[in-house]
Enzyme design. Sequence first.
Site, PDB file in Angstrom:
ATOM      1  N   GLY A  34       0.778  -1.230   0.000  1.00 40.42           N
ATOM      2  CA  GLY A  34       0.000   0.000   0.000  1.00 40.42           C
ATOM      3  C   GLY A  34       0.805   1.273   0.000  1.00 40.42           C
ATOM      4  O   GLY A  34       0.264   2.353  -0.278  1.00 40.42           O
ATOM      5  N   LEU A 182      19.675   4.775  20.390  1.00 38.20           N
ATOM      6  CA  LEU A 182      21.081   5.174  20.425  1.00 38.20           C
ATOM      7  C   LEU A 182      21.564   5.663  19.065  1.00 38.20           C
ATOM      8  O   LEU A 182      22.378   6.585  18.989  1.00 38.20           O
ATOM      9  CB  LEU A 182      21.938   4.010  20.919  1.00 38.20           C
ATOM     10  CG  LEU A 182      21.655   3.578  22.367  1.00 38.20           C
ATOM     11  CD1 LEU A 182      22.575   2.445  22.774  1.00 38.20           C
ATOM     12  CD2 LEU A 182      21.781   4.750  23.329  1.00 38.20           C
ATOM     13  N   HIS A 441      47.287  -7.011   5.786  1.00 40.71           N
ATOM     14  CA  HIS A 441      47.763  -5.926   6.655  1.00 40.71           C
ATOM     15  C   HIS A 441      47.976  -4.665   5.828  1.00 40.71           C
ATOM     16  O   HIS A 441      48.527  -4.743   4.726  1.00 40.71           O
ATOM     17  CB  HIS A 441      49.090  -6.327   7.316  1.00 40.71           C
ATOM     18  CG  HIS A 441      49.701  -5.233   8.120  1.00 40.71           C
ATOM     19  ND1 HIS A 441      49.254  -4.892   9.374  1.00 40.71           N
ATOM     20  CD2 HIS A 441      50.738  -4.398   7.833  1.00 40.71           C
ATOM     21  CE1 HIS A 441      49.987  -3.898   9.836  1.00 40.71           C
ATOM     22  NE2 HIS A 441      50.896  -3.569   8.922  1.00 40.71           N
TER      23      HIS A 441
END
Length: 462
Positions: A34, A182, A441
């Site tokens: 809707g 929050l 890394h």
Amino acid sequence: MATYDLIVIGAGPGGYVCAIRAAQLGLKVGVAEGRATLGGTCLNVGCIPSKALLHATHELHEANHNFAKMGLMVQPPQVDWARMLSYKDEVIAGNTGGIEFLFKKNKIDWIKGFASIPSPGQVRVGDDVHEAKAIVIASGSQSSTLPGVTVDEEVIITSTGALTLGAIPKTLVVIGAGVIGLEMGSVYARLGAKVTVVEYLDQITPGMDGEVAKQFQRILQKQGLTFVLGTAVQGVERTATGAIVVHKSRKSEEEARIEADVVLVATGRKPYVDGLGLDALGIQMTQRGQIATDARFATNIPGVYAIGDVREGPMLAHKAEDEGMAMAEVLAGQHGHVNYAVIPSVIYTTPEVASVGLTEEQLKAEGRAYKVGKFPFMGNARAKAVFQADGFVKILADKATDRILGAHVIGPMAGDLIHEVAVAMEFGAAAEDLARTCHAHPTFSEAMREAALACGDGAIHA
């Protein structure tokens, strides 16, 4: 009217995913929706627009606090609230338009209008009644409120109103220290509002790993949010200039009042089943107002099923999506399955908070022997380079078998990092499996490996 193999009621994450998957599997599918746009609460007034505002205000924070540290010397940015809301609306339009494209691509009929089920095998939309071999209710949820609190979406608002405020409030009271409260509290705090969060329980984010919740609260307090915990809201009074929140301490019974320009009611959500005709149809409901279903999503009425927020389980868009795919596969004669033990949850503040599996409190309650591997983002080179070294990774593993039982992350990109553990858990991996997997890394994901190493002989960089 056309006869369908499947009509889905609701085009939110559960509904539209179910429809697309069913169409891919060869079913003739219609979706009754809707709203003027597809995507449900999530794409229109929930997950997506709130993430747009979280992103915009995070960039504002970076410009105000970290640009100069990197040698980026700019004037403090000015907030054009109307333009920020326009940006949010553009994000919504792009995503909802994408769902409409996918419907056309997969030859799914959008039956425009709100639906009801007059009898098994029939769906009424407006004056038309459509026939369907199977009906899936995926009508989602709506914001819940509290006794004595009348929402007007102007001063006393839900998450929907929080996305369309006419102006940035100077003071905001958030009732409820869960995900929605929050996230939106964080948005307005970054925009300069004084934010006070009022919570009935004695800790924020109910159900979260306790150690993570405590760290999370400390970080949010540093960001300017104030918390009033262990207090029950008695009511909210509308005033000429805003509203007053009346609350009473659960321990001392002392009553207090907080004035605010705006009050955000973020006390959870409830299933949205209005107008479907479930009572007349004889659909069984749970005591919590959810549609009762079996393990294959079937209701007590043959041919009628339910997925997503209207049935039991966490009210998460991705849980609904998983159920939508499984539901479609069941209807196509396949074995649809959802592993409810491995459904991640994420809070998209900065830092992000994410979890999957069991918490330490749950393991203790079960009396299960476990071990903990932790690693702070302070030991992650990438996190330090981008000023996001707050937080840590915590992995919980079975003490005897080393099998991963849960993981909890508070830190940068936690919502993405958590899926490494989710995949591992799906395959029954041990913490050692994760620890022995090479991680690039420098990446945030190295913190996950270090936490896994900490379940064994110890992390390298801690």
